[in-house]
Design a protein around this motif. Structure first.
Motif, mmCIF file in Angstrom:
data_model
loop_
_atom_site.group_PDB
_atom_site.id
_atom_site.type_symbol
_atom_site.label_atom_id
_atom_site.label_comp_id
_atom_site.label_asym_id
_atom_site.label_seq_id
_atom_site.Cartn_x
_atom_site.Cartn_y
_atom_site.Cartn_z
ATOM 1 N N LEU A 16 31.425 30.183 -63.270
ATOM 2 C CA LEU A 16 31.823 29.731 -61.941
ATOM 3 C C LEU A 16 31.867 28.213 -61.865
ATOM 4 C CD1 LEU A 16 29.997 32.258 -59.609
ATOM 5 C CD2 LEU A 16 32.433 32.005 -59.975
ATOM 6 N N THR A 17 30.881 27.569 -62.518
ATOM 7 C CA THR A 17 30.858 26.108 -62.476
ATOM 8 C C THR A 17 32.068 25.536 -63.197
ATOM 9 O OG1 THR A 17 28.467 26.302 -62.637
ATOM 10 C CG2 THR A 17 29.405 24.099 -62.813
ATOM 11 N N LEU A 19 34.920 26.971 -63.706
ATOM 12 C CA LEU A 19 36.090 27.254 -62.877
ATOM 13 C C LEU A 19 36.206 26.248 -61.739
ATOM 14 C CD1 LEU A 19 36.441 31.095 -62.447
ATOM 15 C CD2 LEU A 19 38.281 29.465 -62.807
ATOM 16 N N ALA A 20 35.069 26.021 -61.058
ATOM 17 C CA ALA A 20 35.096 25.107 -59.914
ATOM 18 C C ALA A 20 35.530 23.714 -60.353
ATOM 19 C CB ALA A 20 33.724 25.062 -59.249
ATOM 20 N N VAL A 23 39.242 23.693 -61.085
ATOM 21 C CA VAL A 23 40.030 23.687 -59.862
ATOM 22 C C VAL A 23 39.968 22.319 -59.207
ATOM 23 C CG1 VAL A 23 40.180 24.629 -57.535
ATOM 24 C CG2 VAL A 23 39.801 26.136 -59.454
ATOM 25 N N ALA A 24 38.840 21.640 -59.312
ATOM 26 C CA ALA A 24 38.681 20.361 -58.625
ATOM 27 C C ALA A 24 39.402 19.213 -59.309
ATOM 28 C CB ALA A 24 37.197 20.044 -58.496
ATOM 29 N N ILE A 25 39.754 19.404 -60.583
ATOM 30 C CA ILE A 25 40.345 18.281 -61.329
ATOM 31 C C ILE A 25 41.520 17.604 -60.628
ATOM 32 C CG2 ILE A 25 41.671 17.718 -63.410
ATOM 33 C CD1 ILE A 25 39.742 19.293 -65.021
ATOM 34 N N PRO A 26 42.523 18.357 -60.156
ATOM 35 C CA PRO A 26 43.631 17.660 -59.489
ATOM 36 C C PRO A 26 43.165 16.790 -58.329
ATOM 37 C CG PRO A 26 44.208 19.939 -59.887
ATOM 38 C CD PRO A 26 42.763 19.804 -60.222
ATOM 39 N N PHE A 27 42.178 17.282 -57.574
ATOM 40 C CA PHE A 27 41.706 16.491 -56.436
ATOM 41 C C PHE A 27 40.961 15.251 -56.883
ATOM 42 C CE2 PHE A 27 43.111 18.925 -53.048
ATOM 43 C CZ PHE A 27 42.912 20.257 -53.314
ATOM 44 N N TRP A 29 41.522 13.611 -59.571
ATOM 45 C CA TRP A 29 42.545 12.625 -59.955
ATOM 46 C C TRP A 29 43.120 11.952 -58.725
ATOM 47 C CZ3 TRP A 29 47.587 11.870 -58.627
ATOM 48 C CH2 TRP A 29 48.260 10.865 -59.352
ATOM 49 N N ARG A 41 49.173 8.392 -64.841
ATOM 50 C CA ARG A 41 49.125 9.843 -64.911
ATOM 51 C C ARG A 41 47.875 10.345 -65.603
ATOM 52 N NH1 ARG A 41 55.379 10.535 -66.600
ATOM 53 N NH2 ARG A 41 55.510 8.290 -66.524
ATOM 54 N N THR A 42 47.199 9.473 -66.268
ATOM 55 C CA THR A 42 46.002 9.916 -66.976
ATOM 56 C C THR A 42 44.777 9.574 -66.155
ATOM 57 O OG1 THR A 42 45.979 7.804 -68.065
ATOM 58 C CG2 THR A 42 46.983 9.631 -69.250
ATOM 59 N N PHE A 43 43.653 10.051 -66.629
ATOM 60 C CA PHE A 43 42.388 9.737 -65.994
ATOM 61 C C PHE A 43 41.947 8.361 -66.463
ATOM 62 C CE2 PHE A 43 40.553 12.304 -63.125
ATOM 63 C CZ PHE A 43 40.262 13.598 -63.497
ATOM 64 N N ALA A 242 49.501 8.662 -54.538
ATOM 65 C CA ALA A 242 48.209 9.342 -54.392
ATOM 66 C C ALA A 242 47.579 8.964 -53.058
ATOM 67 C CB ALA A 242 47.282 8.972 -55.545
ATOM 68 N N GLN B 142 45.984 14.574 -72.155
ATOM 69 C CA GLN B 142 44.918 13.624 -72.463
ATOM 70 C C GLN B 142 43.698 14.380 -72.977
ATOM 71 O OE1 GLN B 142 43.586 11.542 -69.007
ATOM 72 N NE2 GLN B 142 42.864 9.768 -70.127
ATOM 73 N N TRP B 169 46.415 28.485 -59.102
ATOM 74 C CA TRP B 169 45.425 27.519 -58.627
ATOM 75 C C TRP B 169 45.420 27.469 -57.119
ATOM 76 C CZ3 TRP B 169 45.975 23.009 -55.764
ATOM 77 C CH2 TRP B 169 44.912 22.090 -55.826
#
Lengths: 275, 304
Positions: A16-17, A19-20, A23-27, A29, A41-43, A242, B142, B169
């Motif tokens: 679950l962690t 997954l969470a 899911v949070a990665i786009p946000f 960024w 575009r990269t981190f 952004a 990346q 997603w």
């Protein structure tokens, strides 16, 4: 048996962690890039965090225009939907139970009709009515499309208000409209808020309808603007976009959590009847 | 006297319903009727048909089966439906709800919150975020570079995969919420007694839990299918249906035919197919809704 249970529990916490986080990665960024003047575009770990991107985004007059358009369309659309759905829900809720429920079901059914499927005839129709590329056309159609679900929700909230209260008002000489306005509506305020928030949210985030029905860039709401900005691939400025997106999604979040609040209050009677 | 009252009631009801009905009929039902009519014509905005629209009956629908683009769009739509909607949203949503059972309350809230934010984000913003993530120089590449996996232009080489992931997603939250509520309603005692009788977790899941949430599963299935079949904004903004129609679904094809090629009649025929599927599914949805209501009502009476 216990050891296996423990293993399973730890295992599921880990899944679950992960997954969470995924899911949070786009946000993550989005959030970081909005404040990072060298966003890409990269981190990239930002060296500085400031509001430069916001300033750049707002230096383009189309940005503010887009937000004003979105706000205007959403507010008017919501107003129309709320007034009409309250009026419509009243007879469905108060007169003749069976027909009311059936029509309510029809509303639910209509709300599942895909908007994409009727856009072509709607486009044609608005062209012939000379409402294409106008705020009026977009607002009227979007209001109509949002109506079924709003009516269904309103009726359900209204059903929770017992008729005895209205009957008391009628005995005192009130009209139907009067009792509706002065007795029923005040008692379904959380429900009213829920439907309002839901409708406004939908109107604010709507992309497809204004995309099809509006051609002049001056009238495009924020959603269409955003797509146009990053649709032109190599000139995309990720940082400012952004920042733009972050501001754009803020109302959605705020409204959603407000709605959560009201939804849970909506189904209790908050002191309308005695015992 | 009674008739007069009924009549007045009827008139009053109509007065209340009028504004909504006017809007609905003009802008909602009217277009549906028009769609049915136009789909049987060869109406177009350019070419010979623009001057004289003819009634062509079912010719548009027949053209479907001959048009290679249609079969591509159809198979793309099916892939999209199965992998993004059913597996990506419904199964994933269920998995999350299932794993979250009996976990720490705050942990549940945190995970639920994250998944939910994906749902309330507008389509366009989702498309933007995933454009960044799937770009050749973007976030996923990346990450993969750490493992020595070369950069892939996800949006060009694997457009369907990108679209499937982005949509999954976005949409897993709704099934997750519904299944969470449904699972909470499954009485723990039944599972306990099954466990005592020696059933293992898999058996409990398949023979007890799943059947008990059948109604919710039905509702979720219908809603997810409807939503997935009619996804447009996300796909358009992310890949534009390309490259070379590789990620064109039926809704994208309809848009292309009607608004780019200006073959209105043909576009409408596609729209009608989508509409028909939507109507059939919503009827099924209403049936499910009615079914789950009745047992609950009976329970209430028994207690009272």
């Amino acid at each position: 048996m216990d050891k296996r249970k423990k293993k399973y529990t730890i295992f599921s916490y880990i899944i679950l962690t992960v997954l969470a986080i995924a899911v949070a990665i786009p946000f993550i960024w989005l959030f970081i890039s909005a404040f990072n003047p060298t966003a890409a575009r990269t981190f990239t770990v930002p060296e500085v965090l400031n509001f430069d991107n916001f300033k750049t985004a707002w230096s383009n007059p189309r940005t503010m225009q887009g937000f004003m358009n979105s706000a205007f369309i959403a507010v008017v659309q919501t107003a129309i939907v709320i007034v009409c759905s309250v009026l419509a829900a009243y007879p469905l809720s108060r007169y003749g139970l069976k027909i009311g429920n059936n029509i309510s079901m029809v509303m639910l059914f209509l709300s599942a009709v895909p908007i994409t499927a009727i856009m072509v005839p709607v486009f044609q129709m608005l062209v012939s009515l000379k409402l294409i590329d106008t705020y009026t056309g977009v607002i009227l159609f979007s209001a109509a499309a949002a109506m079924p679900y709003a009516i269904w929700m309103m009726k359900n909230f209204m059903d929770a208000v017992p008729t005895e209260l209205e009957e008391a008002a009628w005995v005192d000489g009130s009209s139907r409209m009067g009792s509706m306005l002065k007795v029923v509506l005040p008692l379904m305020v959380p429900g009213l808020f829920t439907v309002t928030i839901f409708t406004f949210s939908g109107a604010w985030s709507n992309f497809f309808v204004p995309f099809i029905l509006i051609q002049s860039t001056a009238k495009m709401p924020a959603a269409v603007n955003l797509q146009q900005f990053f649709g032109m691939n190599d000139t995309v400025q990720y940082g400012p976009l952004a920042a733009y997106s972050l501001v754009y999604i803020m109302p959605c979040f705020i409204l959603y959590f407000l709605a959560q609040n009201y939804m849970s209050k909506g189904f209790t009677m908050s002191g309308g009847t005695k015992g | 006297m009674k008739d007069k009252i009924q009549m007045r009631k009827g008139m009053k009801a109509t007065f209340f319903l009028l504004p909504s009905l006017a809007l609905l009929v003009t802008f909602f039902i009217g277009p549906v009727v028009l769609a049915v009519f136009y789909s049987m014509t060869n109406k177009a905005l350019t070419g010979s048909a623009a001057l004289a629209t003819e009634f062509v009956g079912f010719a548009n629908f027949v053209e479907f089966f001959k048009d290679p683009k249609f079969s591509v769009a159809f198979s793309n739509t099916m892939w999209f439906l199965v992998f993004s909607g059913l597996i990506g949203q419904m199964v994933l949503g269920f998995l999350i709800a299932y794993l979250m059972q009996k976990k720490n309350k705050n942990f549940r809230r945190a995970v639920g919150f994250v998944v939910l934010t994906a749902w309330i984000t507008p389509e366009v913003v989702t498309a933007f975020m995933f454009t960044v993530i799937f770009e050749e120089r973007g976030v996923i590449n990346q990450f993969l570079a750490q493992f020595g996996i070369g950069p892939t232009a996800w949006l060009f080489t694997f457009p369907m995969v990108s679209v499937i992931v982005a949509n999954a997603w976005r949409g897993a939250a709704y099934p997750m919420m519904m299944f969470q509520a449904a699972l909470d309603n499954v009485p723990g005692e039944i599972m306990e007694s099954a466990r005592i009788d020696g059933a293992n977790s898999f058996q409990i899941l398949t023979k007890i839990t799943l059947p008990m949430i059948k109604n919710t599963s039905g509702t979720v299935f219908v809603m997810v299918t409807l939503g997935t079949l009619n996804t447009f904004g996300l796909i358009y903004a992310l890949t534009g249906g390309g490259p070379a129609n590789k990620s064109t679904t039926l809704s994208m094809l309809m848009y292309q035919r009607a608004f780019i090629s200006y073959q209105i009649g043909y576009g409408m025929a596609i729209a009608l197919c989508l509409l028909a599927v939507g109507i059939i599914l919503s009827l099924a949805y209403i049936r499910f809704n009615n079914q789950s209501d009745r047992p609950k009502k009976m329970k209430k009476r028994k207690v009272a």
